[in-house]
Scaffold this motif. Structure first.
Motif, PDB file in Angstrom:
ATOM      1  N   GLN A  92       0.156  -2.685  43.747  1.00  0.00           N
ATOM      2  CA  GLN A  92       0.602  -2.674  42.454  1.00  0.00           C
ATOM      3  C   GLN A  92       2.098  -3.501  42.396  1.00  0.00           C
ATOM      4  O   GLN A  92       2.645  -3.621  43.638  1.00  0.00           O
ATOM      5  CB  GLN A  92       1.359  -1.261  42.087  1.00  0.00           C
ATOM      6  N   PRO A 133      -1.879  -0.536  38.585  1.00  0.00           N
ATOM      7  CA  PRO A 133      -2.959  -1.046  39.886  1.00  0.00           C
ATOM      8  C   PRO A 133      -3.315  -2.394  39.331  1.00  0.00           C
ATOM      9  O   PRO A 133      -3.868  -2.589  38.387  1.00  0.00           O
ATOM     10  CB  PRO A 133      -3.970   0.137  40.140  1.00  0.00           C
ATOM     11  N   PHE A 155      -9.631   1.799  40.889  1.00  0.00           N
ATOM     12  CA  PHE A 155      -8.325   1.953  41.612  1.00  0.00           C
ATOM     13  C   PHE A 155      -8.162   3.369  42.135  1.00  0.00           C
ATOM     14  O   PHE A 155      -8.951   4.441  41.281  1.00  0.00           O
ATOM     15  CB  PHE A 155      -7.132   1.613  40.619  1.00  0.00           C
ATOM     16  N   HIS A 196      -5.407  -2.065  47.982  1.00  0.00           N
ATOM     17  CA  HIS A 196      -5.050  -1.651  46.676  1.00  0.00           C
ATOM     18  C   HIS A 196      -3.498  -1.593  46.410  1.00  0.00           C
ATOM     19  O   HIS A 196      -2.733  -0.850  47.403  1.00  0.00           O
ATOM     20  CB  HIS A 196      -5.337  -0.097  46.544  1.00  0.00           C
TER      21      HIS A 196
END
Lengths: 400, 661
Positions: free
Chosen positions: B641, B647, B203, B639
């Motif tokens: 969250q 993440p 990440f 990417h």
């Protein structure tokens, strides 16, 4: 109509596809602007800056640094992150701050970092690795940082600066000694369980041991109630003072927090949080003759100015079902309590940090719900001057 | 029988036309009569093909449903809980074959632990489930997720499945299931599944890329089920055991080099035995008896020897619960039924946490319900009562104390449904439910407040459903506006000390939203296409303290806009799936400011499956089959969250081969 909806949704998907964060470029501190605040009470003699450390919430990586800049009367928020974008924020849980010379030393507890920045422009000078650092004190050559590291493991750093674990059996905390010039750790000394406040007087370091973690650990579930005295020159513990019983007191003094050394009468003041049960918080002092006295009970927040200790507290501190609390403020002037009539206290959720510029001008922070940003209030002559929104849990101040 | 032909990963409820009837747990063999028809149909239901080759976690299936927010901490071992229409996960009951999976300690069920393997359907009720012979707990939960295990149907008297699945993140996941008809009307099912995943994924972290560490998991699930069927009734006995050992990677924060983010690990051993017995005694009277015993053991350790920053905790918890439920249903007229359900539960929690009070809770839940089911008009109403009696040992008293131990609440509900035309249906419901404070809320040694009241949720909502077929086309749509109010919300509030927090009933949230779901299907010859779009608008406002700076702000982690789009294509023995999900901006705090804004994200998953039918084995009529499938999650390597500081993995894939006989 349905087609239109689907198109809309597709559009939304395409639009949002993988937002990339643009790391903001570094900003010079002098470029920052914030909220203009009224600092006329200071006259022409004010400091250059007051730094406010917002603790943030554990695990949320949101400790932040606010600055009151006197040159143009600005209250600036989140300065460290803006000036040092590469550092990844100030870190997780800011626990103490001190202006040492023209440097600002910031203890970032859950990041394991003591951050040193320039007071002039907030640029990072060094990030020193110290396991779970808590509070800070300093002399001409060294900075001393209390550390709970011992509570977690016993270990040391090897040549390549890796932490080597030697034991993990409920050991005691440490005081780390850091060279002010080289910013390198120069040894550590073992003190009591989970040391908190630290103060330096006449070449001796007084360390308040809390036992906040050992109170949760089998088999004793016990708070600490000792003050470790370290001889600064030899950097060894010369004495451990048990403060559990005070002269004429009925409550046990446990879970120690702050230490204030009073250089005029040479009293060592300390606060204790109590055990959240029958033993309440309080302010105490060690007299020159070594005897320990109670100054006052119910002390949640405190700060020292000259020979006075200002306190804020409530008798409802361990009342878990009270939705609002009746806070009061007073100062301890060495031998008696002087009530302070702060009408604005009733509007505060949790008075959290106190900073005395002098006996007339002070700053008080409110942690609110500890989750959302709190506030900082400037007080002059017992009246509120202004209140601004700070970061999460504003709790510590330093004046430059 | 189209045995070998399997759907994608999920078979959306394609055949769910308005005239379809809910396959009730009650005697699958018996014809479902008019009076079994539920008043409100599930908001969403996914039929899982028993032979589907790539099983998912239940959380992945729920994630696609309108109004559902899955809180996911990332990785195979990460906690996954579900919010429905901004009600906290404590208000969402999770039921396995009608019996609640619960957790008195924190009132949250980790849906990451349940695989869709062996399930027949996953249904979500945003409103009220109004079936027949429900447990009282089904009446008493705010929103409900129902998992139903598949009925083994094997013309040859036995059958099974062996699967090997593996992929990125070091995932290895073999499983086996075997069914055998022991006697006419008595079937034994046994299954086992092992999962290992390293949980290591990259990440981005500022200018560098880090690898998520300490997110590995090993788990083993073993189950045995006996299913019996007899005249007028059926019964089942289900023994379930699950063990796992996993790491918690911790939040991504600034850490001095050389200190790990976390070394925390947890081991679990969950065992439960549950049984149910449904009986139609005569035309007018039927009963359902359900029993359950559960024993959950957790060992949590921070491994301070590996993480100098951790608190040195090494804690053990054991939760036990015993549960009995009797539901009775009387058919007064052919279109009018009345039900009485009574549940009793006993929970205990033991732990070696400091100053632990070892709480014990006895809960009684009762519900009196009635339903009217006519051709075009259906209605249901019930009143449920919840009473809970807690006993705990206070540290200073030394013995058993009963202060503030009794909590109770009345929970009414009304549901109406009207079908003016065969293609159009309108329904509405309104209900109030309460959730009890968890043991952690009440008794956690540095936080609990034993004088908490139950948290209340008022839910009102409606649906407009449209369904029609034109030649090869099928079109369905649903629009569901709703309003929820949660008050006496249990919130952690700091006290005078930073180390000691307390829980108080101070939260108040008003939630207004609308869900839209549209589905279009086309089938001709060997082709079958299905396109589904979902959109959800949720305005969840914090109204806790008038005058506070956060008054009127969006509550944490609830996006104003979210939705998804999925396409399923089947051709002969091939199946292709495409899923894109979108979540708008959110805030991790009630302070809706830039510092706490979480970026919007969208991710796309694709899957491909091929079924090969093999020649029949000796002395068997059903040909065995082989199913190969691959799945790529997060195709565009986004990417993102879901929970601040946790993440999620980038692009990852799994492949599976399944042999069915």
């Amino acid at each position: 109509m349905k087609k239109a909806f689907l198109l809309l949704l597709c559009g939304a998907l395409a639009f949002s596809a993988c937002d990339k964060n643009n790391p903001e470029g570094g900003v010079k501190e002098s470029d920052l602007t914030g909220e203009t605040v009224d600092l006329s009470e200071f006259g022409y003699t004010g400091p250059r800056k007051i730094f406010i450390l917002n603790e943030g919430q554990k695990g949320a990586n949101n400790a932040s640094l606010d600055v009151i800049r006197f040159s143009d009367k600005q209250y600036l928020s989140g300065v460290f992150k803006k000036v040092n974008p590469g550092a990844g924020g100030l870190g997780d849980v800011g626990n103490d701050i001190a202006v040492i010379g023209d440097e600002v030393w910031i203890v970032v507890n859950n990041s394991g970092i003591v951050e040193v920045i320039s007071a002039e422009d907030e640029k990072e000078i060094a990030a020193i690795k110290v396991p779970t650092p808590r509070r800070i004190a300093y002399d001409d050559d060294y900075v001393y940082v209390t550390s709970w590291s011992g509570a977690f493991v016993d270990g040391h750093y090897d040549e390549s600066n890796h932490y080597v674990v030697t034991d993990s059996a409920n050991p005691k905390g440490q005081v780390y000694r850091i060279d002010r010039k080289t910013k390198k750790v120069k040894g550590s000394v073992e003190v009591g369980y989970q040391p908190e406040g630290i103060g330096l007087l006449d070449g001796k370091l007084y360390v308040a041991n809390s036992g906040g973690i050992s109170s949760q650990i089998a088999p004793d579930y016990a708070y600490d109630h000792t003050i470790s005295v370290i001889d600064a020159a030899s950097f060894t513990v010369s004495e451990t003072i048990d403060v559990v019983d005070v002269e004429g007191g009925t409550r046990r003094v446990v879970n120690l927090k702050d230490v204030y050394v009073e250089p005029f009468s040479k009293k060592i003041y300390f606060t204790a949080l109590g055990d959240y049960g029958g033993n309440h918080s309080g302010l105490y002092y060690i007299q020159n003759d070594g005897k320990i006295y109670l100054a006052s009970h119910y002390v949640s927040v405190s700060a020292r100015y000259f020979n006075e200790i200002y306190c804020i507290g409530t008798e409802q501190e361990f009342d878990w079902s009270a939705t609002s609390k009746d806070w009061s403020a007073w100062s301890w002037s060495g031998n008696h309590k002087v009530p302070l009539f702060y009408s604005f206290l009733k509007d505060m959720a949790v008075p959290y940090g106190l900073c005395l510029y002098n006996d007339r001008i002070l700053f008080l922070s409110d942690a609110g719900d500890y989750f959302n940003p709190g506030t900082v209030t400037m007080i002059a002559n017992g009246e509120k001057v202004w209140t601004v929104t700070a970061g999460v849990c504003p709790g510590h101040f330093a004046i430059w | 029988m189209r045995r070998g032909i399997t759907a994608l990963i999920i078979l959306f409820s394609v055949s769910w036309s308005l005239r379809a009837q809910e396959a009730d747990t009650l005697s699958a063999a018996s014809v479902v009569s008019e009076r079994e028809r539920p008043v409100l149909r599930p908001s969403e239901e996914v039929r899982l093909d028993a032979q589907a080759a790539v099983p998912q976690q239940v959380a992945d299936v729920l994630n696609r449903f309108t109004g559902v927010q899955v809180k996911d901490y990332g990785g195979a071992g990460g906690l996954k809980t579900v919010n429905v229409r901004s009600l906290g996960s404590e208000h969402v009951g999770v039921f396995l074959d009608g019996i609640q999976i619960d957790n008195a300690q924190n009132m949250q069920v980790d849906l990451g632990r349940f695989s869709t393997d062996g399930l027949q359907s996953v249904s979500l009720y945003n409103g009220q489930k109004t079936g027949r012979l429900q447990t009282a707990k089904e009446y008493a939960s705010g929103a409900a997720v129902h998992l139903r295990t598949a009925q083994p149907v094997h013309p040859d008297g036995s059958g099974g499945r062996v699967r090997l699945r593996g992929g990125t993140l070091g995932t290895v996941n073999p499983s086996v299931q075997w069914d055998k008809d022991l006697l006419p009307g008595l079937t034994l099912r046994t299954s086992a599944e092992f999962l290992y995943s390293s949980g290591r994924y990259r990440f981005p972290y500022f200018d560098t890329t880090l690898v998520r560490e300490n997110g590995d998991i090993r788990s083993l699930r073993a189950e045995m089920m006996l299913l019996g069927r007899h005249k007028g009734g059926d019964w089942r006995l289900h023994i379930y055991s699950y063990g796992s050992e996993r790491g918690f990677p911790g939040p991504v924060i600034r850490r001095a080099l050389g200190f790990p983010f976390s070394a925390e690990r947890q081991a679990d051993q969950d065992i439960f035995v549950q049984g149910s017995w449904n009986q139609e005694w005569n035309r007018r009277y039927a009963t359902a008896l359900r029993l359950k015993y559960a024993n959950n053991y957790t060992h949590y350790c921070t491994h301070a020897e590996k993480d100098p920053m951790a608190f040195p905790y090494d804690l053990h918890y054991r939760q036990q619960s015993g549960y009995a439920s009797l539901a009775q249903s009387v058919t007064i007229m052919d279109w009018w039924t009345a039900d009485l359900s009574t549940d009793v539960q006993y929970n205990t929690l033991a732990s070696d946490v400091g100053q632990f009070v070892s709480p014990r809770r006895t809960t009684f839940t009762g519900a009196l319900a009635t339903r009217f089911v006519r051709e075009k008009f259906r209605a249901a109403a019930h009143i449920a009562y919840l009473g809970a009696w807690d006993v705990f040992r206070t540290p200073d008293a030394g013995g058993w104390s009963r202060q503030n131990a009794w909590r109770d609440a009345w929970m009414p509900s009304v549901s109406l449904s009207w079908q003016p035309f065969p293609f159009l249906e309108l329904d509405a419901f309104c209900k109030r439910t309460f959730r009890l404070p968890s043991f952690n809320d009440l008794y956690y040694s540095l936080m609990g407040n034993s004088s908490l009241k139950p948290e209340s949720a008022l839910q009102c909502g409606g649906d407009v459903r449209f369904a029609r077929e034109w030649g090869n086309w099928q079109v369905e749509a649903r629009v569901s506006p709703y309003y929820n109010r949660v008050n006496n919300k249990i919130v952690a509030i700091p006290t005078a000390s930073q180390f000691r927090w307390t829980m108080l009933n101070v939260g108040l949230a008003d939630i207004t939203g609308v869900e839209v779901k549209a589905e279009a299907g086309w089938s001709a010859g060997q082709w079958d296409l299905r396109l589904t779009g979902r959109y959800c608008f949720q305005q969840a406002l914090d109204h806790s303290t008038e005058g506070s700076r956060t008054y009127g702000n969006q509550i944490p982690y609830i996006p104003l806009h979210s939705g998804n789009l999925s396409l399923q294509v089947r051709w002969r023995q091939w199946a292709l799936g495409w899923d894109s999900a979108f979540t708008g901006e959110r805030w991790s705090r009630t302070a809706n400011i830039a510092d706490y804004r979480i970026d919007p994200w969208s991710i796309t998953d694709v899957s491909l499956q091929r079924t090969v039918t093999l020649p029949p084995l000796r002395r068997r009529t059903v040909p065995p089959s082989l199913v190969f499938s691959i799945r790529c999650n997060n195709l565009f390597n986004c990417h993102y969250q879901i929970v601040q500081g946790y993440p999620m993995p980038g692009i990852n894939g799994v492949a599976a081969a399944t042999f069915l006989w």
